[in-house]
Design an enzyme around this catalytic site. Structure first.
Site, mmCIF file in Angstrom:
data_model
loop_
_atom_site.group_PDB
_atom_site.id
_atom_site.type_symbol
_atom_site.label_atom_id
_atom_site.label_comp_id
_atom_site.label_asym_id
_atom_site.label_seq_id
_atom_site.Cartn_x
_atom_site.Cartn_y
_atom_site.Cartn_z
ATOM 1 N N VAL A 55 31.686 48.632 45.996
ATOM 2 C CA VAL A 55 32.334 47.327 46.091
ATOM 3 C C VAL A 55 33.833 47.587 46.207
ATOM 4 C CG1 VAL A 55 32.802 45.235 44.771
ATOM 5 C CG2 VAL A 55 30.516 46.242 44.714
ATOM 6 N N CYS A 56 34.465 47.048 47.227
ATOM 7 C CA CYS A 56 35.892 47.309 47.450
ATOM 8 C C CYS A 56 36.725 46.744 46.298
ATOM 9 C CB CYS A 56 36.340 46.674 48.751
ATOM 10 S SG CYS A 56 38.126 46.767 48.992
ATOM 11 N N VAL A 57 37.491 47.608 45.668
ATOM 12 C CA VAL A 57 38.216 47.203 44.459
ATOM 13 C C VAL A 57 39.218 46.086 44.715
ATOM 14 C CG1 VAL A 57 39.912 49.100 44.673
ATOM 15 C CG2 VAL A 57 39.550 48.006 42.459
ATOM 16 N N ALA B 33 37.397 42.958 45.135
ATOM 17 C CA ALA B 33 36.602 42.609 43.954
ATOM 18 C C ALA B 33 37.450 42.005 42.838
ATOM 19 C CB ALA B 33 35.864 43.848 43.451
#
Lengths: 98, 121, 142
Positions: free
Chosen positions: C90-92, C95
């Site tokens: 999940v792209c930080v 996110a």
């Protein structure tokens, strides 16, 4: 080497100019989600692109057609999700339009 | 990484109205850090990202044009602008924040056909 | 070692990276991606990595509650990832903007709860680029 274009938006939400610029004569198209409404473009501004894609190898995703109650005109082909996977494996790259 | 696969990024969204333009740029920066061969292609409303004189402070956004001006510093030199998209919007090269290769449909199709991946957010 | 891009393995099995950009609640793209991923695995292909980006990070929310008669897409992703031991990132930056945090991020930002399924890892775009360098195909869903 040709590409698989995955068109997921209705004709009214896709730029035909962009499709014309990027879709090559050897490419393959699959219409999914609201893209299956491309089966009903005879009387719309997208008609010119629809005419063009008829000349190409193109498919409509069966599940999305059924969901929307859209029938295909003669000569249009369908695939299910497994067929979609097979197309993505057959063509060297995919270009998504959403 | 021994293998170098090429990515074509297609920027076809106008800036600010949605986050597509910004997210495409972030992928470009990440690809540059990993020295991944990259084509950055502006087409359709995406050409508006390159218009000079953007000042989005009042709408609480970061200027996309200013960020795109830095592409060269990141070693991103393969920047292409679709000529027809500029023409259709009454724009010329002189309106843009950076120099770019103007590209026709035919050359664009060739770029795509030579790319390993195409990311069209 | 020379590496030929796009050359299928002898068995015909390919490695895919799937880039999911759509929230599960607001467009069909996440459902399409899920069905595609399931079919891909059934057909013997491999998933190098699922990468959730932009609104797509909401697919990793462990706090979504759905009505009984609707599919819980985040729960379905979680089950698929666990059952097949998939790499899911999940792209930080997407996110944390959307309230998708794991325990570490929750502590770092002094939030009261973690919201990301433990089957997904919070990571950076470098992990997308890395996955692409190890894949044969990339499909993007929006």
């Amino acid at each position: 080497m040709s590409s698989l274009h995955i068109i997921a938006k209705a004709p009214s939400s896709v730029s035909v100019a962009e499709l014309n610029a990027l879709v090559d004569d050897e490419d393959v198209l699959i219409f999914i989600e609201d893209g299956v409404y491309f089966a009903r473009t005879e009387c719309s501004p997208a008609a010119s692109f629809a005419q063009k894609f008829r000349q190409l190898e193109c498919y409509f995703l069966k599940e999305d057609l059924a969901a929307r109650g859209i029938d295909l005109l003669e000569g249009m082909q369908t695939v299910d999700t497994r067929g979609f996977v097979a197309l993505s494996a057959r063509l060297p790259r995919c270009v998504s339009w959403y | 990484m021994p293998n170098k696969k090429s990515i074509s990024l297609i920027a076809r969204r106008a800036p600010y109205g949605s986050d597509g333009a910004r997210r495409t740029l972030d992928i470009a920066f990440a690809a540059a850090v990993f020295e991944q061969p990259l084509n950055y292609i502006f087409i359709g409303d995406g050409v508006f990202q390159l218009v000079a004189g953007q000042n989005p402070i009042e709408i609480s956004s970061k200027p996309q044009g200013a960020a795109l001006e830095t592409l060269e510093l990141y070693g991103i030199n393969e920047v292409f602008v679709h000529r027809g998209s500029l023409l259709n919007r009454g724009l010329t090269e002189s309106h843009l924040v950076c120099s770019a290769n103007l590209i026709e449909d035919c050359a664009l199709k060739k770029l795509i056909a030579e790319s390993t991946y195409v990311i069209n957010l | 070692m020379t590496f030929l891009a796009n050359t299928p393995k002898a068995s015909g099995a390919l490695r895919y990276t799937l880039l999911i950009n759509a929230a599960p609640q607001s467009s069909q793209g996440a459902k399409t991606a899920l069905r595609f991923a399931e079919s891909l695995l059934q057909m013997g292909h491999n998933i190098e990595r699922l990468f959730f980006y932009g609104d797509g990070v909401l697919n990793a929310s462990s706090l979504s509650v759905m009505p009984q008669d609707e599919i819980n897409i985040p729960a379905a992703w979680h089950a698929l990832i666990e059952a097949n031991g998939l790499s899911s990132v999940v792209c930080v930056s997407s996110a944390i903007r959307r309230g998708i945090v794991d325990t570490a991020e929750a502590q770092r930002h002094e939030l009261y709860a973690a919201s990301c399924y433990t089957s997904s890892e919070i990571g950076g775009l470098g992990q997308l680029i890395e996955a692409l360098s190890n894949s044969d195909r990339m499909l993007s869903f929006g």
